[in-house]
Design an enzyme around this catalytic site. Structure first.
Site, mmCIF file in Angstrom:
data_model
loop_
_atom_site.group_PDB
_atom_site.id
_atom_site.type_symbol
_atom_site.label_atom_id
_atom_site.label_comp_id
_atom_site.label_asym_id
_atom_site.label_seq_id
_atom_site.Cartn_x
_atom_site.Cartn_y
_atom_site.Cartn_z
ATOM 1 N N TYR B 210 -12.773 3.182 -5.788
ATOM 2 C CA TYR B 210 -11.552 2.505 -5.378
ATOM 3 C C TYR B 210 -11.394 1.265 -6.238
ATOM 4 O O TYR B 210 -12.312 0.455 -6.369
ATOM 5 C CB TYR B 210 -11.667 2.126 -3.896
ATOM 6 C CG TYR B 210 -10.467 1.407 -3.328
ATOM 7 C CD1 TYR B 210 -9.437 2.108 -2.693
ATOM 8 C CD2 TYR B 210 -10.362 0.012 -3.409
ATOM 9 C CE1 TYR B 210 -8.342 1.453 -2.164
ATOM 10 C CE2 TYR B 210 -9.263 -0.647 -2.882
ATOM 11 C CZ TYR B 210 -8.258 0.073 -2.254
ATOM 12 O OH TYR B 210 -7.168 -0.579 -1.736
ATOM 13 N N GLU B 281 -0.325 -6.514 -10.945
ATOM 14 C CA GLU B 281 -0.774 -7.528 -9.990
ATOM 15 C C GLU B 281 -2.006 -7.059 -9.236
ATOM 16 O O GLU B 281 -2.816 -7.861 -8.813
ATOM 17 C CB GLU B 281 0.322 -7.756 -8.946
ATOM 18 C CG GLU B 281 1.416 -8.676 -9.367
ATOM 19 C CD GLU B 281 2.437 -8.733 -8.237
ATOM 20 O OE1 GLU B 281 2.413 -9.731 -7.510
ATOM 21 O OE2 GLU B 281 3.212 -7.779 -8.099
ATOM 22 N N TYR B 553 11.732 7.480 -15.835
ATOM 23 C CA TYR B 553 11.262 7.032 -14.533
ATOM 24 C C TYR B 553 12.383 7.213 -13.527
ATOM 25 O O TYR B 553 13.502 6.778 -13.764
ATOM 26 C CB TYR B 553 10.918 5.548 -14.665
ATOM 27 C CG TYR B 553 9.885 5.067 -13.698
ATOM 28 C CD1 TYR B 553 8.542 5.080 -14.031
ATOM 29 C CD2 TYR B 553 10.260 4.584 -12.462
ATOM 30 C CE1 TYR B 553 7.590 4.627 -13.137
ATOM 31 C CE2 TYR B 553 9.307 4.134 -11.563
ATOM 32 C CZ TYR B 553 7.972 4.153 -11.901
ATOM 33 O OH TYR B 553 7.023 3.721 -11.018
#
Lengths: 672, 633
Positions: B210, B281, B553
């Site tokens: 993770y 981020e 996209y």
């Protein structure tokens, strides 16, 4: 079976069809001139970037696809690209339409006059028009009318103008350009002209397909063409041609448009303008060349009554939904969009070809389904089964019986309500008095004859003309009875009542006649099921375990159905017999038709043949094609001509099998 | 510095350490942040929590600052205030605290949504709804002895049980939690990972790596059929820059570092990687490697596969790495390419050497308005052809342009609004652009000031040839902002019966237009067929350009009022859209990866032989499927 998805097998009677509206009614009550100058603002395709016919041409000439072929042709031929480009431009110039509203308005006026003179009514299903309008906004539309008459495309444009729909561009044969002035008029009303054959001409093909595809991709206008390729001289639907259908479907396969809507249009005439011309043509009298003077001479037809006409716009068929699960669109992922090496030669994959073929058959079946059957068609069908004439009362009785049977089989009958059958029949007869006449209590075919004495050949010819003219009406209902009739014939041919024997006989007949009638390839089992279903429904046969048995009450139906196909069966047998008895080693393509014809004439004159339809060149060609397909006759191309090599033993066996003298092969059993 | 002696090298490192320390001191007292640590994890037992290893922007306890059932920081979210105006809370973003007056109209108009009709989420996680962990006691015992921190706290587990696919977030908002990892471990360094993997193999425990948890491919979902104890291996504490090599312009970094920290820390030394995926981020370096990530500025810096020089990965078979850092090698198939995109199925990426660049002197946004999408695509194609693409160039379609406009903050003066009106008038009336067709390209230039200006002129000149008009820096910047707040906007939509997501593909140039049109149309049509009551938002942008094609996209969202199973409908439509993409020559994914969401198309995509190759690699490296997230294959 792959094609299963395309043919839904439902009870044909349950089909819901729209109501009709007569568009001439308003014409008769208001000014044609005002109509011709009405405000015409069709609803357009939402993805449309409007452009003029000239811009369209330059778009085609500058398209990468075409430039690529031009370079290729120039490399192969050694000509400079500029020369090839000019050549392409000339081809396009010859081909392209110049649709303009002025001409349409002119036609709107003159055709109003003409149609009112010719027809009692022109009936259109308005719900179909509404569906079409919807479809036209959503996706590029391809209009696919049936083709029985020169009237077809004039009528189509006329109807679309009347309902304020976008006018189509129409693929027409180059022969029209032979007509001075008229050809150009047609061009200005949206026709574009293509050569009848351009087999090896890579440049021509490229210009042509790019032209059509550009119009389709841009949603420039609905594209109209005839799947049958040419007018059907027999009023039977013709085996569909795939070239243009391939072209209009390709932009979808390649993802250039989201979807393409195919709209089958069924145009049924109570009386076809060309009826006796067609019969003569089938008997070997050459088709008059399209010419303006010929057209002017033909204006005497304006004084005749051609009854009513029905135009049925079927619901749009989405190519995308048809292709679901059948076409792998990503097959084009690994080649460039345009260009690549020799993309013109790049044949569509087998899967694609089979799909396009299935779609073509499906569309023709849809056209057939929504063809309106007139009472006269039933009368003609019965008359042909008693060529020597019959009692009027008997005809009335039988017509009424046949009407009920046709309805039960799902025919789209235009039978007036609340009118006694006798009235309906006699008014049909009076409209077709050129074909049938009543003398006293009997009715018989009209045979035109010269004033003076006639030779036996002339008498035969004249009789054949009237039989073939009549047959062209009977043919309009064949699609309704075809499958049960094949089954009826299989029942009488197969010396067994076992389902599998009957199926194999059915399958053989279906295979033999698949050039003659619209029988979708690979749908044999479904057709068999459908035929069984219908015959059981009308009580003609019973299904017991593994047996198909004729019911007590079924004799009338079955013998009617067998008789319906009898002329074709006999015709094919005569062709076989000719090939067996008379065909020489060097039978050429050109010789074939005249030779079969004179063979048949000989048989007729000697009294051993009663059937006239074998004289039809259409039947002769179809029979030959069937024999070639069955590998009984081989086509050999030599330097100058095409020869037919006949396997006489095999022909003999086909002939015997047709006659029910030997059983069919059992190799197909596995499919049941 | 011509000679590279040992001495000068040491000296240089020392200087750099000083700079770093100075940097720390400057921020002394402020919240602790990670720093450059030129130190290896201490060997031996009790290795963890090195003294100088500060926590990263996202703490170990993610629940302290992150939403448990939505995107990003708990303090940042969109909402409609009492006047019905859109607002964005918090202080973290440019939009924070601003009023967005046109958001409501756009939102209601586009989706047929209504602020009266709310679909609120359950207020908090009901921990009792989560199945208790099934622990492998032997594994836990041995793990304890290593001193590597771990937890089986419910919140910790739930946070690591999902990515950000629509169905995952939708379930959480409903208070539904599926199979969770049974425990979470936080290795602090490469050696910790080696130990964990050894123990996992020994005790037959399933490991799921993770990183930042930003997956949108169901990659983090625990396979429900997994019977072993599942351990989530959270790399977030491996977040140090181990060294920076200014000679070769590389940095050696622990793979758990998240994008914003990596960039900030490098900036402190005057460098950057330039790798800026929209998720930067929160997403981690290891995650980028494992999914073949792509950054917004790839035109200058390259995608992740262009950026990595060296990778270290721990697999059940052992550690895999190359012996040198040669910039290119001809040594058989590049083993990096087995690791790149392996999506956690082969092992854990622990350390990566990355290319770095000096921070660019000058940055400038820009935008160009085109009369329609076709012209815009033609322009991008030309820019790609001339190989003069700026750091970023993106073409938004009309719907997305309007979407962007809905996020325009309240203008401060009448003068600005007058100016805006004038601009609009000029473009639509004077230039004749149809406001329902025009579309916008957003640009970002980077480099020396002079070169940027030259470059800018070149690009605008090309644009002009395709009917493009320069439309200012503001529009450009707002366009990029949209991509950072889009996930927050989805959370807003979900408050009002609107669900949606994004997906992407890459496609050759000649198919871009067809693909965009067909996929958008397919979405609209499928929604209609599936009973969606209102037309969906179906929009796309060409977001990257390459020599031979582009990355496209899509955003897709709809109002699900009246549907009994909206997520199922959503998934059916997304599935159909992917089929449409593939049919039109698009790829299965450009940078989101395959995960479990797109697995079914892998064979079709890479052929069964290709799939077999990948399987045999998996079989060799991980015969017992320790890395059992079942992604990809």
């Amino acid at each position: 079976m792959a094609s299963k998805a395309l043919y839904s097998h439902r009870d044909p009677v349950l089909k819901k069809r729209d109501d009709f509206e007569d568009i001439l009614e308003e014409r008769r009550n208001s000014s044609d001139l005002r109509y011709a100058f009405k405000c015409y603002t069709p609803v357009l395709y939402r993805g449309l970037t409007p452009c003029k016919a000239a811009t369209l041409k330059s778009m085609v000439l500058q398209s990468e696809q075409l430039l690529h072929v031009i370079n290729q042709v120039s490399a192969e031929s050694g000509e400079s690209t500029d020369v090839v480009k000019d050549e392409a431009a000339a081809i396009l110039e010859e081909m392209a339409h110049r649709l303009q509203l002025r001409t349409i308005r002119f036609f709107a006026y003159t055709l109003s006059k003409a149609f009112k003179a010719l027809y009692r009514s022109v009936c259109v299903n308005e719900e179909g028009i509404q569906r079409l309008q919807q479809a036209m906004q959503e996706h590029p539309v391809v209009l696919l009318p049936s083709h029985r008459s020169y009237m077809d495309f004039l009528m189509m444009s006329y109807i679309l103008y009347t309902y304020d729909l976008s006018l189509p561009v129409i693929a027409a044969g180059m022969d029209f350009l032979g007509m001075k002035f008229v050809g150009e008029m047609l061009r200005m009303s949206g026709a574009f002209f293509i050569r009848r054959s351009f087999g090896g001409d890579q440049l021509y093909w490229a210009v042509f397909s790019e032209y059509v595809k550009t119009m389709l991709r841009k949603g420039y206008a609905p594209i109209e063409f005839f799947l049958e390729g040419t007018r059907s001289r027999t009023c039977k639907s013709l085996t569909p041609k795939l070239g243009l259908l391939n072209i209009v479907m390709e932009p979808f396969f390649k993802g250039e448009v989201f979807d393409v809507n195919l709209v089958p249009v069924s145009m049924s005439y109570e009386r076809v303008l060309e009826e006796s011309l067609y019969a003569r043509e089938l008997l070997g009298v050459p088709k008059p060349k399209e010419s303006t003077s010929g057209l002017l001479k033909a204006r005497k037809i304006l004084s005749e009554d051609y009854g009513s006409m029905h135009v049925y716009f079927s619901p749009p068929v989405s190519v995308r939904s048809l292709a679901q699960g059948r076409i792998n669109r990503s097959q084009f992922n690994l080649t460039p969009r345009c260009g690549g090496s020799g993309h013109v030669a790049q044949k569509p994959s087998e899967e694609t070809q089979a799909f396009v073929n299935d779609v073509a058959y499906r569309i023709v079946r849809l056209q057939q389904e929504n063809m309106v059957v007139k009472p006269w068609v039933l009368v003609a069908t019965l008359l042909l089964q008693s060529v020597e004439g019959m009692e009027l009362t008997e005809l009335m009785e039988q017509t009424s019986w046949l009407r009920d049977l046709a309805r039960m089989f799902g025919a789209f009958l235009d039978w007036p309500d609340h009118t006694p059958c006798s009235m309906v029949v006699s008014s049909s007869i009076s409209l077709h008095r050129n074909l049938a006449c009543v003398s006293g209590s009997r009715i018989s075919l009209v045979v035109e004859g010269p004033q003076g004495p006639e030779t036996p050949e002339e008498a035969l010819f004249n009789r054949a003309v009237s039989v073939l003219s009549c047959a062209s009406y009977r043919n309009q209902v064949l699609h309704v009875f075809l499958r049960p009739a094949l089954l009826a014939m299989a029942l009488s041919n197969a010396n067994s009542s076992r389902k599998e024997d009957i199926y194999s006989c059915f399958d053989f007949l279906r295979n033999v006649f698949s050039d003659e009638f619209i029988l979708s390839p690979g749908a044999s089992v479904q057709d068999f099921d459908e035929a069984c279903h219908l015959l059981v429904k009308c009580g003609a046969v019973e299904l017991l375990h593994q047996d198909v048995v004729m019911a007590e009450s079924g004799r009338t139906v079955l013998s009617f159905l067998t008789l319906l196909l009898e002329p074709f069966l006999q015709g094919y047998q005569v062709v076989c017999r000719y090939l067996r008895e008379e065909a020489t080693e060097n039978l050429t393509e050109k010789q074939f038709i005249p030779a079969v014809r004179s063979f048949a004439v000989k048989l007729h004159l000697s009294g051993s043949l009663k059937c006239y339809e074998v004289l039809s060149s259409d039947l002769q060609k179809n029979a030959l094609n069937a024999l070639i397909r069955l590998n009984v006759v081989r086509r050999v191309r030599t330097n100058e001509q095409v020869l037919f090599k006949v396997n006489k033993a095999a022909v003999n066996s086909v002939e015997d099998t047709l006659g029910g003298r030997i059983p069919t092969q059992k190799s197909i059993l596995a499919r049941l | 510095m011509a000679s590279i002696g040992d001495g000068s090298e040491r000296q240089r490192i020392a200087q750099q350490r000083l700079r770093v320390l100075a940097g720390h001191l400057r921020r002394l007292g402020a919240e602790e942040r990670p720093g450059v640590a030129a130190q290896e994890c201490r060997a031996g037992a009790g290795t963890t929590e090195p003294d100088d290893k500060p926590p990263c922007s996202v703490p170990k306890r993610r629940q302290d600052i992150m939403k448990w059932n939505g995107w990003g920081y708990a303090d940042s979210k969109f909402f409609f205030n009492k006047k019905g105006q859109g607002e964005f809370t918090g202080k973290r973003y440019r939009l924070s605290g601003l009023i967005l007056p046109s958001l409501k109209d756009w939102f209601e108009g586009t989706f047929g949504a209504n602020l009266q009709h709310k679909s609120p989420a359950v207020p908090s996680l009901n921990t009792s709804a989560v199945a208790p962990p099934s622990l492998n006691e032997a594994f836990v015992e041995e793990l304890k002895s290593t001193g590597i921190p771990f937890s089986h706290d419910t919140e910790d587990r739930v946070f690591r049980a999902h990515g950000h696919c629509l169905h995952e977030i939708f379930s959480l908002r409903d208070g539904r939690v599926g199979r969770c990892p049974d425990m979470v471990v936080w290795p602090n360094c490469h050696n910790d990972v080696v130990k964990i993997v050894e123990l996992a193999c020994k005790h037959s425990v399933c490991l799921i790596p993770y990183g930042g948890g930003t997956s949108v491919s169901s990659a983090l979902e625990c396979p429900p059929e997994e019977t072993r104890s599942i351990v989530s291996l959270d790399t977030s504490q491996m977040n140090r820059i181990l060294w920076i090599d200014e000679k070769n312009l590389t940095a050696h970094v622990e793979a758990g570092i998240i994008g914003q920290d990596l960039e900030r820390l490098l900036n402190e030394s005057g460098y950057c990687t330039g790798h800026e995926p929209d998720s930067m981020e929160f997403s981690s370096l290891g995650g980028w490697v494992a999914t073949r990530a792509s950054g917004m500025k790839k035109n200058i810096y390259g995608n992740i596969e262009d950026l990595v020089v060296h990778i270290k990965m721990v697999t059940p078979r052992g550690v895999i790495e190359k012996s040198c850092q040669g910039p290119r090698m001809s040594t058989g198939p590049d083993i990096h390419h087995f690791i790149l995109g392996s999506e956690g199925t082969l092992g854990v990426v622990t350390e990566v050497t990355l290319k770095i660049r000096p921070i660019p002197e000058y940055q400038k946004y820009g935008s160009v308005v085109f009369p329609n999408f076709q012209q815009g695509v033609a322009c991008l194609r030309e820019v790609a052809k001339q190989r003069c693409a700026p750091a970023s160039i993106r073409l938004m379609d009309n719907e997305q342009f309007q979407f962007g406009h809905a996020l325009k903050p309240q203008v401060s003066s009448i003068f600005t609004s007058f100016l805006d009106g004038l601009k609009k008038f000029y473009i639509t009336k004077f230039k004749g652009f149809d406001p329902h067709h025009l579309c916008v390209a957003t640009l970002l230039f980077e480099g020396d000031r002079e070169k940027v200006l030259q470059h800018e002129k070149l690009v605008y000149d090309i644009a002009a040839k395709f009917g493009g008009l320069a439309a200012g820096e503001d529009n450009g910047q707002r366009g990029y902002m949209l991509t950072f707040v889009i996930a927050y906007l989805r959370d807003l939509g979900m408050e009002y019966y609107v669900i949606g997501e994004s997906f992407e593909t890459s496609v050759p140039w000649d198919r871009v237009l067809d693909l965009c049109r067909n996929v958008k149309e397919r979405i609209v049509r499928e929604c209609k067929e599936k009973g969606v009551q209102f037309p969906p938002l179906s929009t796309c942008r060409v977001t990257q350009t390459y020599d031979a094609g582009a990355c496209v996209y899509f955003y897709f969202a709809f109002n699900y009022r009246g549907l009994s199973d909206p997520v199922h409908v959503y998934e059916q439509v997304e599935h159909a859209a992917r089929e449409e993409i593939l049919a039109n020559g698009g790829s299965l994914s450009h940078h989101h990866g395959v995960g479990k969401l797109r697995k079914e198309w892998m064979q079709e995509t890479i052929s069964s032989v290709g799939l077999g190759m990948l399987k045999s690699v998996k079989d060799y490296l991980d015969p017992n499927n320790i890395f059992g997230n079942r992604n990809l294959l």
